[in-house]
Design a protein around this motif. Structure first.
Motif, mmCIF file in Angstrom:
data_model
loop_
_atom_site.group_PDB
_atom_site.id
_atom_site.type_symbol
_atom_site.label_atom_id
_atom_site.label_comp_id
_atom_site.label_asym_id
_atom_site.label_seq_id
_atom_site.Cartn_x
_atom_site.Cartn_y
_atom_site.Cartn_z
ATOM 1 N N GLY A 77 0.760 -1.258 0.160
ATOM 2 C CA GLY A 77 -0.116 -0.032 -0.057
ATOM 3 C C GLY A 77 0.843 1.278 -0.007
ATOM 4 N N LEU A 78 2.096 1.265 0.633
ATOM 5 C CA LEU A 78 2.603 2.371 0.805
ATOM 6 C C LEU A 78 3.451 2.685 -0.402
ATOM 7 C CD1 LEU A 78 3.972 4.592 2.791
ATOM 8 C CD2 LEU A 78 5.970 3.294 3.281
ATOM 9 N N VAL A 79 4.039 1.830 -1.047
ATOM 10 C CA VAL A 79 4.705 2.031 -2.456
ATOM 11 C C VAL A 79 3.758 2.219 -3.483
ATOM 12 C CG1 VAL A 79 6.886 0.605 -1.860
ATOM 13 C CG2 VAL A 79 4.718 -0.530 -2.922
ATOM 14 N N THR A 80 2.526 1.982 -3.557
ATOM 15 C CA THR A 80 1.436 2.115 -4.440
ATOM 16 C C THR A 80 1.015 3.594 -4.320
ATOM 17 O OG1 THR A 80 0.607 -0.212 -4.232
ATOM 18 C CG2 THR A 80 -0.979 1.430 -5.179
ATOM 19 N N SER A 81 1.298 4.202 -3.069
ATOM 20 C CA SER A 81 0.705 5.533 -3.030
ATOM 21 C C SER A 81 1.440 6.478 -3.612
ATOM 22 C CB SER A 81 0.605 5.752 -1.320
ATOM 23 O OG SER A 81 2.017 5.735 -0.776
ATOM 24 N N PHE A 82 2.892 5.995 -3.970
ATOM 25 C CA PHE A 82 3.936 6.761 -4.530
ATOM 26 C C PHE A 82 3.938 6.577 -5.942
ATOM 27 C CE2 PHE A 82 5.544 6.704 -0.254
ATOM 28 C CZ PHE A 82 5.366 7.960 0.266
ATOM 29 N N LEU A 90 4.332 -4.372 -10.426
ATOM 30 C CA LEU A 90 3.944 -5.240 -9.563
ATOM 31 C C LEU A 90 3.361 -4.397 -7.984
ATOM 32 C CD1 LEU A 90 6.367 -8.440 -9.731
ATOM 33 C CD2 LEU A 90 4.049 -8.243 -10.621
ATOM 34 N N PRO A 91 2.469 -4.863 -7.410
ATOM 35 C CA PRO A 91 2.130 -4.099 -6.130
ATOM 36 C C PRO A 91 3.206 -3.796 -5.264
ATOM 37 C CG PRO A 91 0.381 -5.700 -6.875
ATOM 38 C CD PRO A 91 1.499 -6.002 -7.460
ATOM 39 N N PHE A 92 4.121 -4.776 -4.786
ATOM 40 C CA PHE A 92 4.889 -4.548 -3.968
ATOM 41 C C PHE A 92 6.400 -4.097 -4.591
ATOM 42 C CE2 PHE A 92 4.765 -9.002 -5.413
ATOM 43 C CZ PHE A 92 5.880 -9.206 -5.779
ATOM 44 N N ALA A 93 6.281 -3.979 -5.807
ATOM 45 C CA ALA A 93 7.582 -3.290 -6.307
ATOM 46 C C ALA A 93 7.692 -1.895 -5.996
ATOM 47 C CB ALA A 93 7.547 -3.359 -7.873
ATOM 48 N N PRO A 94 8.773 -1.380 -5.549
ATOM 49 C CA PRO A 94 9.058 0.014 -5.454
ATOM 50 C C PRO A 94 8.956 0.784 -6.626
ATOM 51 C CG PRO A 94 10.607 -1.315 -4.274
ATOM 52 C CD PRO A 94 10.079 -2.139 -5.460
ATOM 53 N N PRO A 95 8.351 2.145 -6.506
ATOM 54 C CA PRO A 95 8.210 2.942 -7.714
ATOM 55 C C PRO A 95 9.536 3.175 -8.670
ATOM 56 C CG PRO A 95 7.849 4.128 -5.865
ATOM 57 C CD PRO A 95 8.075 2.972 -5.245
ATOM 58 N N THR A 96 9.791 3.254 -9.674
ATOM 59 C CA THR A 96 10.957 3.787 -10.465
ATOM 60 C C THR A 96 10.569 5.080 -10.579
ATOM 61 O OG1 THR A 96 9.822 3.316 -12.576
ATOM 62 C CG2 THR A 96 10.969 1.549 -11.858
ATOM 63 N N PRO A 97 11.986 5.832 -11.109
ATOM 64 C CA PRO A 97 11.846 7.228 -11.241
ATOM 65 C C PRO A 97 10.786 7.703 -12.171
ATOM 66 C CG PRO A 97 13.952 6.527 -10.994
ATOM 67 C CD PRO A 97 13.170 5.282 -11.154
ATOM 68 N N PHE A 155 7.273 7.548 -10.256
ATOM 69 C CA PHE A 155 7.257 8.249 -8.871
ATOM 70 C C PHE A 155 6.598 9.500 -8.877
ATOM 71 C CE2 PHE A 155 8.982 10.732 -5.236
ATOM 72 C CZ PHE A 155 8.545 9.892 -4.264
ATOM 73 N N THR A 156 5.590 9.790 -7.964
ATOM 74 C CA THR A 156 4.969 11.110 -7.756
ATOM 75 C C THR A 156 4.528 11.121 -6.301
ATOM 76 O OG1 THR A 156 3.175 12.155 -8.588
ATOM 77 C CG2 THR A 156 2.687 9.822 -8.480
ATOM 78 N N LEU A 157 4.498 12.369 -5.825
ATOM 79 C CA LEU A 157 3.972 12.803 -4.460
ATOM 80 C C LEU A 157 2.621 13.653 -4.732
ATOM 81 C CD1 LEU A 157 7.113 14.273 -2.938
ATOM 82 C CD2 LEU A 157 6.058 12.090 -2.501
ATOM 83 N N ALA A 158 1.969 13.724 -5.874
ATOM 84 C CA ALA A 158 0.878 14.322 -6.081
ATOM 85 C C ALA A 158 -0.387 13.358 -5.537
ATOM 86 C CB ALA A 158 0.616 14.148 -7.657
ATOM 87 N N LYS A 159 -0.330 12.092 -5.318
ATOM 88 C CA LYS A 159 -1.516 11.390 -4.861
ATOM 89 C C LYS A 159 -1.409 11.737 -3.247
ATOM 90 C CE LYS A 159 -2.290 9.190 -8.653
ATOM 91 N NZ LYS A 159 -3.456 9.458 -9.392
ATOM 92 N N TRP A 160 -0.556 12.125 -2.700
ATOM 93 C CA TRP A 160 -0.559 12.478 -1.242
ATOM 94 C C TRP A 160 -0.968 13.675 -0.973
ATOM 95 C CZ3 TRP A 160 0.956 9.794 3.592
ATOM 96 C CH2 TRP A 160 1.311 8.478 3.213
#
Length: 314
Positions: A52-57, A67-74, A77-82
């Protein structure tokens, strides 16, 4: 010289020399298995949180393309969702705090008063037992069983007219639902608070309280000077439990506030519709909103964590 012969002529048992090594190997194998099991359990609980945390970014395309658990690549990656989630939930954060904080504090205080009266008063046991049974029975009443009576009860109370002087100050009359939520959660949380405090007060030193009574202290003075200062750990337990339950409650808010468009809509009501549109669900936005909604409860755990552990262990 033989391996089984000491320099002084004595004999050394071969089995005895191998025993410590075998025991050490057995202990090491047990610890390895134990740690592997604990790590497996830890991963089982943390993987959904990490996903859930990596998905939010991630961007919307990043959510669907990784993949859901894969960290976001550059690239995704975004902070707009937060930022979007915080803008949508800011009003709900304030509204939830308006009823969660007073309802938690009031129910904890009333539960402490009731438990003190049941355990330390001079009532006869035949009077205490039925009252305690009512509190215990109140714990097992499910939320769903009281939704219709609760709605009918508040429809008969002219609360909005009674608070007309408040609305005259420019405050929206939608906040009638906040007052109703405070009273409802206090009434529904009182039984569990009372039972928790009773278990704590039963283990309190009776000699200390009896000595205060012999010195002429009244029942209120004993509570204020002795019982209340010693109740810190159990207050931490009750405050954390009650705040978490009230903050995360959705059923009562659906009945008493009803719509997320209301000025007084709590965060759980706004969160339920966050990220939904005709195009589908924005999972990254919903995950960001879920973590923002969980931050106050996490802060309460951090604030009272040490006292909570002491209260649970008592």
């Amino acid at each position: 010289m033989s391996d089984e012969t000491r320099t002084d002529g004595g004999a050394v048992s071969a089995a005895g020399s191998d025993q410590p090594a075998g025991l050490l190997a057995e202990i090491d194998a047990y610890r390895v298995a134990l740690y592997l099991g604990l790590l497996t359990i830890l991963a089982f609980f943390l993987i959904p949180i990490e996903s859930g945390l990596v998905t939010s970014f991630k961007t919307s395309t990043g959510v669907s393309g990784t993949l859901p658990f894969a960290p976001p690549t550059p690239e995704v990656f975004t902070l707009a969702k937060w930022q979007t989630a915080f803008d949508a939930l800011a009003r709900g954060l304030v509204n939830s705090a308006l009823y969660a904080v007073p309802a938690t504090v009031i129910s904890a205080l009333l539960g402490s008063f009731a438990a003190y009266g049941i355990t330390q008063s001079n009532w006869k046991p035949k009077y205490k037992a039925p009252i305690l049974a009512l509190f215990v029975a109140g714990i097992f009443i499910p939320y769903q069983a009281v939704l219709v009576p609760l709605s009918q009860f508040w429809s008969m109370i002219p609360l909005q007219e009674a608070l007309g002087f408040v609305w005259a100050l420019g405050i929206s009359s939608d906040y009638t639902g906040v007052v109703e939520l405070i009273v409802t959660h206090v009434a529904y949380g009182l039984p569990i608070c009372t039972v928790l405090f009773r278990s704590y007060y039963k283990n309190m030193s009776e000699e200390m309280i009896e000595a205060a009574r012999l010195d002429g202290a009244s029942i209120r003075r004993v509570y204020r000077r002795i019982v209340l200062p010693l109740s810190g750990p159990m207050f931490a337990v009750v405050l954390i439990y009650q705040f978490t339950q009230i903050w995360n409650d959705l059923l009562f808010t659906l009945v008493l506030v009803q719509t997320e468009s209301s000025t007084a809509a709590p965060i759980v009501l706004i969160l339920a519709g966050l990220g939904q549109s005709l195009e589908g669900q924005d999972f990254a936005l919903r995950m960001a909103g879920a973590f923002i909604a969980a931050l106050p409860t996490l802060a309460v755990y951090i604030m009272f964590g040490e006292e909570f552990a002491e209260g649970v262990a008592t």
